[in-house]
Design a protein around this motif. Sequence first.
Motif, PDB file in Angstrom:
ATOM      1  N   THR A 108      -7.921   4.371   1.450  1.00 57.91           N
ATOM      2  CA  THR A 108      -8.663   4.043   2.679  1.00 57.91           C
ATOM      3  C   THR A 108      -8.239   2.630   3.075  1.00 57.91           C
ATOM      4  O   THR A 108      -7.801   1.831   2.224  1.00 57.91           O
ATOM      5  CB  THR A 108     -10.187   4.049   2.457  1.00 57.91           C
ATOM      6  N   ALA A 109      -8.369   2.312   4.353  1.00 55.23           N
ATOM      7  CA  ALA A 109      -8.019   0.966   4.824  1.00 55.23           C
ATOM      8  C   ALA A 109      -8.878  -0.082   4.116  1.00 55.23           C
ATOM      9  O   ALA A 109      -8.419  -1.172   3.806  1.00 55.23           O
ATOM     10  CB  ALA A 109      -8.199   0.894   6.339  1.00 55.23           C
ATOM     11  N   GLU A 110     -10.124   0.274   3.808  1.00 52.72           N
ATOM     12  CA  GLU A 110     -11.035  -0.683   3.156  1.00 52.72           C
ATOM     13  C   GLU A 110     -10.549  -1.043   1.755  1.00 52.72           C
ATOM     14  O   GLU A 110     -10.691  -2.180   1.315  1.00 52.72           O
ATOM     15  CB  GLU A 110     -12.463  -0.107   3.075  1.00 52.72           C
ATOM     16  N   GLU A 111      -9.960  -0.066   1.052  1.00 54.81           N
ATOM     17  CA  GLU A 111      -9.447  -0.352  -0.299  1.00 54.81           C
ATOM     18  C   GLU A 111      -8.300  -1.349  -0.245  1.00 54.81           C
ATOM     19  O   GLU A 111      -8.160  -2.216  -1.112  1.00 54.81           O
ATOM     20  CB  GLU A 111      -8.984   0.947  -0.974  1.00 54.81           C
ATOM     21  N   ILE A 112      -7.464  -1.228   0.787  1.00 54.93           N
ATOM     22  CA  ILE A 112      -6.340  -2.157   0.934  1.00 54.93           C
ATOM     23  C   ILE A 112      -6.866  -3.533   1.365  1.00 54.93           C
ATOM     24  O   ILE A 112      -6.395  -4.570   0.890  1.00 54.93           O
ATOM     25  CB  ILE A 112      -5.314  -1.619   1.962  1.00 54.93           C
ATOM     26  N   ALA A 113      -7.875  -3.524   2.231  1.00 50.54           N
ATOM     27  CA  ALA A 113      -8.454  -4.789   2.696  1.00 50.54           C
ATOM     28  C   ALA A 113      -9.042  -5.589   1.533  1.00 50.54           C
ATOM     29  O   ALA A 113      -8.955  -6.822   1.505  1.00 50.54           O
ATOM     30  CB  ALA A 113      -9.520  -4.513   3.758  1.00 50.54           C
ATOM     31  N   PRO A 130       0.826  -1.205   0.000  1.00 48.94           N
ATOM     32  CA  PRO A 130       0.000   0.000   0.000  1.00 48.94           C
ATOM     33  C   PRO A 130       0.860   1.253   0.000  1.00 48.94           C
ATOM     34  O   PRO A 130       1.978   1.251   0.535  1.00 48.94           O
ATOM     35  CB  PRO A 130      -0.777  -0.070   1.319  1.00 48.94           C
ATOM     36  N   GLY A 131       0.319   2.313  -0.597  1.00 48.29           N
ATOM     37  CA  GLY A 131       0.876   3.638  -0.367  1.00 48.29           C
ATOM     38  C   GLY A 131       0.314   4.117   0.965  1.00 48.29           C
ATOM     39  O   GLY A 131      -0.222   3.331   1.751  1.00 48.29           O
ATOM     40  N   THR A 132       0.439   5.395   1.194  1.00 49.12           N
ATOM     41  CA  THR A 132      -0.043   5.945   2.467  1.00 49.12           C
ATOM     42  C   THR A 132      -1.549   5.752   2.611  1.00 49.12           C
ATOM     43  O   THR A 132      -2.309   5.965   1.668  1.00 49.12           O
ATOM     44  CB  THR A 132       0.294   7.444   2.528  1.00 49.12           C
ATOM     45  N   ILE A 133      -1.951   5.336   3.787  1.00 49.68           N
ATOM     46  CA  ILE A 133      -3.375   5.223   4.109  1.00 49.68           C
ATOM     47  C   ILE A 133      -3.741   6.517   4.848  1.00 49.68           C
ATOM     48  O   ILE A 133      -2.950   7.020   5.654  1.00 49.68           O
ATOM     49  CB  ILE A 133      -3.619   3.976   4.975  1.00 49.68           C
ATOM     50  N   ALA A 134      -4.922   7.054   4.542  1.00 49.80           N
ATOM     51  CA  ALA A 134      -5.295   8.367   5.088  1.00 49.80           C
ATOM     52  C   ALA A 134      -5.102   8.433   6.601  1.00 49.80           C
ATOM     53  O   ALA A 134      -4.551   9.394   7.130  1.00 49.80           O
ATOM     54  CB  ALA A 134      -6.736   8.680   4.704  1.00 49.80           C
TER      55      ALA A 134
END
Length: 255
Positions: free
Chosen positions: A222-227, A186-190
Amino acid sequence: MTGRVSGKTIIVTGGGGGLGRAISSLLAEEGAAVGVIDVNGAGAEDVARSLTEDGARSIGLGADVSDWRAISSAARQVGEALGDIDGLVNNAGVAALGSVHEADAESWRRIMNVNVSGVVLASKAVLPGMMERRRGVILNIASIAGLVGIRNMAAYCASKGAVLSLTRQMAADYASFGIRINSISPGTIASTEMGLRLLGGDESPEARSRRLARYPMGRYATAEEIAQAALFMLSDEAKFATGSNLILDGGLTAV
Ligand code: ADP
């Protein structure tokens, strides 16, 4: 239940944190029994409780991934409570700022211990069972910090580079056992960008907009996109993927 990971027992390390919680919740929604392990035991129990309230099977345990006795015992307890381990998400991690000339040996050791040795030890705890059953999936949460140099983040970049290389090495060792080993970067998560303040990062509006400007999409994940990517890698939909690294960075490393 017919979710994308139905019937699988999956451990998420660092499952009490922002990304770990998002991954644990999505896996549970898609039918997995989830063992949430975190050095913050209360955080892990809290996530497990909320998954259980939503109808999933889950257990939360406190353990430090860099401590072999603690992580191997926690993995065993997850197996006893939820069944044979089919998947492991190595998500526990720590970050710190600093360049090499000012590196503090203790902080350097801590980052390598948790981010690299922690991946090795948690994997070592689940691999023998997976090898015996000839199936399993391990997903390492790496970072774009393993692909490009980020100013003022020497230890973190080095640790994530090691995770990417370990992912490829483990894929070579365990493919013949039917075990897939992959990573996502992942890149930076908000929420992590907001957490930079805790690390003592430059929080001036200029520094913030300079960091954001590196992202072609103009925003953080967002964490959800990475999940969602983690779910894909753990599911059978990714059954031909091993030794691969899925980058989710809004285009940062592409330009
Ligand atoms: P993110 O925003 O990327 O999720 P966090 O710091 O919230 O970052 O999440 C990292 C998680 O990993 C935290 O819940 C933290 O407690 C956990 N963690 C950190 N070090 C260890 C460790 N040694 N063993 C297990 N869990 C750890």
